[in-house]
Design an enzyme around this catalytic site. Structure first.
Site, short mmCIF file in Angstrom:
data_model
loop_
_atom_site.label_atom_id
_atom_site.label_comp_id
_atom_site.label_asym_id
_atom_site.label_seq_id
_atom_site.Cartn_x
_atom_site.Cartn_y
_atom_site.Cartn_z
CG ASN A 139 -54.73 31.31 21.85
OD1 ASN A 139 -54.48 32.47 22.20
ND2 ASN A 139 -55.56 30.54 22.51
CG LEU A 245 -53.97 30.36 2.69
CD1 LEU A 245 -52.96 30.30 3.83
CD2 LEU A 245 -54.97 31.47 2.95
CG ASN A 246 -50.87 27.85 -2.95
OD1 ASN A 246 -50.10 28.34 -2.13
ND2 ASN A 246 -50.93 26.56 -3.21
N GLY A 345 -46.40 66.35 1.21
CA GLY A 345 -46.15 67.26 2.33
C GLY A 345 -47.24 67.13 3.38
CD GLU A 369 -54.39 35.25 1.80
OE1 GLU A 369 -53.78 34.17 1.74
OE2 GLU A 369 -55.58 35.38 1.48
#
Ligand code: TGC
Ligand code: FAD
Length: 425
Positions: A139, A245-246, A345, A369
């Protein structure tokens, strides 16, 4: 004038140290000789290759920026160069490695006790054990502040309850960095959980249409009891997972440029060889424009990541700079890879031509991220009908998503920096 080298248009090579070039060359040789031959089988079978992390560990490619504990202690630029070489083969292999380095080793090194570092880092660096990072919940994805996973202090330790979803490496992980809301003060903290703990399970999410060489799963915690030494004691608040996360987002900004470089190299070779109207495809102006646009975005994107890497090494980076390069490079990589794919193609449909696989993967790099939409509406050209759940159909979903997307967490981070107004809620 200097001689122009289309493969390195802005002479990135001249901006790297000898050590960074040596690390890049080691990573490139390993990836081209050892990962590339395995990628098609991994993509088709969705099976995790347990040899890969130990092989990377042997070369010092895991947790490379960490000093000590068996890690190489490289610059952040070298870390980016490694991510670029791995993702040149497949974003899934880069995911496996960057979760291990940025999302598992980094928080242990940054927020752990000396005993935790000694216990986990050398084995993670060797690839002997696999790590996973659990922040996203069913959630709460873009909005981790609302997380429902809890930690309760009890006699002798903590009890964790909750679930995480879409977690890279989870089904094969030996160790989990899990983020939980601590009941005693309502602050988010990180915990190191071993896979053998009672009440913990991590089933795979199968049949993905992208990132198929990287395993993804859930983490379920049903009254998981741990002792006090499972807590990462320096974590306090959401800033702690965001600091991990950085590091990962910075690496992804380099990685996706590697994936796009592979798309350009392959479609350029195809355009030189394939003839229509008695001429090579590469002789048509419209085909040349596609290749040139993509190569220009690569050159600019790499320069931006290099600058952010140098600032990171100098301790002068701001998270918004990382949002900018993560957002820009992921968006441009998806957009340009999608455009050069047309050069193939009908062969764009075939996985042995590799570019379609990159396009499918690059959709996910725009999602995790901090999600981001594709940057230009040009992506809507030549929409074929939706035909089912194969990869080609997934590409079509990607194309539709590119054209209508307004969602962009990183745009909102930068918008807040520019206007002072937060627009998340
Ligand atoms: P907000 O109020 O802005 O911030 C809460 C606290 O965190 C601090 N902070 C940061 N600190 C360090 N680095 C950053 N980048 C930071 N961003 C924020 C902030 O200063 C504040 O600190 P304090 O001391 O004042 O409390 O938080 P918010 O709840 O409003 O959320 C803002 C938002 C939307 C930007 C954020 O929640 C967000 O980035 N959402 C995206 C979630 C996300 O990226 N999840 C990734 C999950 S991991 C993953 O996908 C791995 S895939 C890897 C792979 O396979 O390669
Ligand atoms: P939601 O948050 O529900 O967002 C859905 C859409 O709404 C997005 O387009 C988003 O941009 C948009 N949106 C949301 N809020 C706003 C807003 N305020 N304004 C405008 N638009 C908004 N997570 C981990 O913790 N660890 C991992 O290792 C990990 N690995 C992953 C691997 C894969 C293959 C995938 C697909 C995901 C992984 N994730 C992981 C989860 C990933 O980080 C989340 O999917 C991502 O953060 C988005 O969250 P969500 O999927 O819940 O989307």
């Amino acid at each position: 004038f200097a001689k122009f080298n289309w493969e390195d248009p802005l002479n990135l090579e001249s901006q790297l140290t000898d050590e960074e070039i040596a690390i890049r060359d080691t990573a490139r040789q390993y990836c081209q000789e050892n990962l590339l031959p395995r990628v098609l089988k991994g993509w088709r079978t969705e099976e995790f290759d347990h040899d890969i992390l130990p092989e990377m560990g042997k070369l010092g490619l895991l947790g490379p920026t960490i000093q000590g504990y068996g890690c190489a202690g490289t610059s952040n630029v070298a870390y980016g160069l490694i991510a670029r070489e791995i993702e040149r083969v497949d974003s899934g292999y880069r995911s496996t490695a960057s979760v291990q380095s940025s999302l598992v080793m980094h928080p242990i090194n940054e927020f752990g006790t000396e005993a935790q570092k000694e216990k986990y880092l050398p084995r993670l660096a060797k690839g002997e054990i696999v790590g996973a990072f659990g922040l996203t919940e069913p959630n709460h994805g873009s909005d981790p502040a609302g997380m429902e996973t809890t930690a309760e202090e009890v006699d002798g330790g903590f009890i964790l309850n909750g679930s995480k979803t879409w977690i890279s490496n989870a089904p094969v992980a030996d160790v989990f960095i899990v983020w939980a809301n601590c009941k005693w003060d309502n602050k988010v903290r990180g915990f190191i959980l071993d896979k053998s703990l009672k009440g913990l399970s991590a089933p795979a999410i199968k049949n993905k249409v992208a990132l198929r060489v990287s395993l993804t799963g859930s983490i379920f915690m049903d009254s998981v009891r741990v002792s006090h030494d499972a807590l990462l004691p320096q974590t306090k608040g959401l800033g702690s997972p965001f600091s991990c996360l950085n590091s990962a987002r910075y690496g992804i900004s380099w990685g996706v440029m590697g994936a796009l470089e592979d798309c350009v190299e392959r479609t350029r070779a195809y355009a030189l060889e394939r003839h229509q109207f008695k001429r090579p495809l590469a002789s048509f102006q419209l085909v040349q424009k596609k290749l040139v646009d993509a190569q220009t975005e690569i050159a600019l994107g790499l320069q931006a990541s290099l600058q952010v890497g140098r600032l990171k090494d100098a301790g002068k980076v701001a998270p918004e700079m990382i949002s900018m390069v993560k957002r820009n490079n992921c968006g441009k990589a998806l957009q340009q890879a999608r455009i050069v794919l047309d050069i193939l193609g009908g062969n764009a449909c075939a996985d042995e031509y590799y570019v379609g696989r990159h396009v499918a993967n690059l959709q996910v790099t725009n999602t995790y991220e901090g999600s981001s939409g594709c940057l230009k509406s040009e992506c809507t050209t030549d929409l074929p009908p939706y035909t089912g759940t194969n990869v080609r159909s997934f590409l079509i979903i990607v194309i539709i998503q590119c054209s209508h997307s307004i969602q962009d967490i990183h745009a909102l981070i930068l918008g807040k920096a520019m206007t002072g107004i937060q627009a998340f809620y």
